[in-house]
Write an enzyme that holds these catalytic residues in place. Structure first.
Site, short mmCIF file in Angstrom:
data_model
loop_
_atom_site.label_atom_id
_atom_site.label_comp_id
_atom_site.label_asym_id
_atom_site.label_seq_id
_atom_site.Cartn_x
_atom_site.Cartn_y
_atom_site.Cartn_z
N THR A 72 60.10 -46.79 1.41
CA THR A 72 60.07 -45.93 2.60
C THR A 72 61.13 -44.84 2.51
OG1 THR A 72 59.27 -47.78 3.92
CG2 THR A 72 60.27 -45.95 5.12
N GLN A 180 52.76 -49.10 -5.24
CA GLN A 180 51.77 -50.14 -5.57
C GLN A 180 51.24 -50.04 -7.00
OE1 GLN A 180 51.12 -52.81 -3.90
NE2 GLN A 180 51.88 -52.35 -1.85
N SER A 200 59.44 -49.26 -5.36
CA SER A 200 60.13 -50.25 -4.55
C SER A 200 60.21 -51.58 -5.30
CB SER A 200 59.37 -50.43 -3.24
OG SER A 200 59.95 -51.46 -2.48
N HIS A 202 60.73 -54.71 -4.41
CA HIS A 202 60.17 -55.99 -3.94
C HIS A 202 58.67 -56.10 -4.17
CE1 HIS A 202 58.27 -55.09 0.12
NE2 HIS A 202 58.99 -54.00 0.01
N CYS A 326 52.31 -53.68 7.55
CA CYS A 326 53.01 -53.03 8.67
C CYS A 326 52.11 -52.95 9.89
CB CYS A 326 53.44 -51.63 8.28
SG CYS A 326 54.27 -51.61 6.70
#
Ligand SMILES: Cc1ncc(COP(=O)(O)O)c(C=O)c1O
Length: 384
Positions: A72, A180, A200, A202, A326
């Protein structure tokens, strides 16, 4: 009850080697990487190693990698940073796709409220943005085009290299949210021909709260996080050394395993899809089957409310998702499936199965054995 995790696009379990690196950085290499003394230099060495690991994973130079608190923040830094840097040139137009993650969608919407004009590119039922759509939307006022590499809900891979060529022909920058796709398929920033890329940790067995923005050398960005001179003035704040240590180890592991894991997981995903479509009537796969990341299957179940199916499967020990994590918990239909023009009975009835490292054929078979009776029960309830 044994629990099976089929929600790797939401997040992944931390690899033990990653956890070890995080703990080591917390307990042993606790110095501030900006400090000149021994303790600081040990922490700085961790950042240097992780920067090299991330750069190697995406075919970049270490100096082009800026650590962030995740996908983000990387998306925000790319879009807000480029918008602010380009504002004086008179370019006040942004383009994104209509299937972006909220991290991009809500950032361009925030800029729209500050006077930027924003175009969201359509996608067809395949869930793939067409270069013609970008060609039609782009103008001499366009500052930045942001299109995700792989979609988080349906897994489709976008034609980023073609889109980047169009953006550049019109003097615009090209950003891709590769949260992704990194570590699932080969990602090479030079081959993609882009200027900015978000990732990202994680999503590939690293820790939450750690990620990176790749900024092509020479690209002007205004820092969104003002503070000290960290990250070459591009992101103020003492670096999250433990998180970045974990990101680095996760990046190294991802590079080693990319080809073999991709093939293994794709076979599992295809097994799951084939079996579900044949065992459960009234099912269909959403989006194009290729190009797609190897781990994602998004399947609609006629006559079944997706949230109810998710809960019923959770009670049986299977963790799945109704799409973007989300927006789950709300009964909003997926904006991705809606943008693809799917009818409401499919946008409300779809489940995302996202596979990963711990999954096995036995787990897929166990899910497929349970699914028909769970779906039948829910369909009966709806008919009553
Ligand atoms: C495509 C995409 N972009 C951005 C994000 C946000 O990343 P993070 O959770 O690291 O902020 C996600 C996470 O779900 C995602 O799937």
């Amino acid at each position: 009850m044994p629990r099976v995790y089929f929600d790797h696009n939401a997040t992944t379990p931390t690899d033990p080697a990653v956890a070890e690196a995080v703990i080591h950085a917390l307990q042993e290499d606790f110095g501030n990487p900006s400090s000149v003394h021994h303790f600081g230099q040990r922490a700085k060495a961790i950042l240097d190693e992780a920067r090299s690991a991330v750069a190697e994973l995406i075919g970049a130079e270490p100096a082009e990698v800026v650590f962030t608190s995740g996908g983000t923040e990387a998306d925000n830094l790319a879009i807000r940073g480029a918008a602010e840097a380009l504002e004086p040139t008179g370019r006040r137009h942004l383009i994104a796709s209509s299937i972006e993650h909220e991290a991009v969608l809500n950032t361009v919407k925030a800029l729209a409220r500050r006077g930027w004009s924003v175009t969201l590119l359509p996608v067809g039922s395949t869930g793939i943005v067409s270069p013609d759509a970008l060609d039609a939307a782009i103008t001499r006022e366009t500052a930045l085009v942001s299109v995700m590499h792989a979609n988080n809900e349906i897994g489709t891979i976008q034609p980023i290299a073609e889109l980047a060529a169009i953006a550049h022909r019109h003097g615009a920058l090209m950003h891709t949210d590769a949260v992704q796709s990194v570590a699932k398929v080969p990602v090479d920033v030079r081959a993609l021909g882009i200027d900015l890329l978000s990732m990202s940790a994680h999503k590939f067995y690293g820790p939450k709260g750690a990620g990176a923005l790749w900024i092509k050398r020479g690209t002007r960005l205004v820092s969104a996080m003002t503070g000290g001179k960290h990250e070459r003035n591009r992101r103020g704040g003492t670096e999250n050394v433990p998180g970045i240590a974990g990101l680095g180890v996760a990046a190294r592991l991802a590079r080693q395993k990319l080809a073999t894991e991709g093939t293994r997981v794709a076979a599992l995903r295809d097994r799951l899809e084939r079996a579900v479509l044949s065992a459960v009537p009234g099912t269909a796969v959403n989006g194009a089957l290729t190009p797609r990341v190897p781990n994602t299957a998004n399947i609609s179940f006629d006559g079944v409310e997706a949230e109810s199916l998710l809960i019923a499967l959770d009670l049986e020990g299977f963790a799945v998702s109704t799409g973007s994590a989300c927006s789950s918990g709300t009964l909003e239909p997926s904006h991705v499936l809606r943008a693809m023009g799917l009818p409401s009975h499919r946008t409300q009835n779809s489940i995302r199965f996202s596979l990963g490292a711990g999954n096995t054929e036995a787990q897929v078979d166990a899910l497929v054995a349970k699914l028909p009776s769970v779906v039948d029960k829910l369909r009966l309830l709806v008919r009553k």
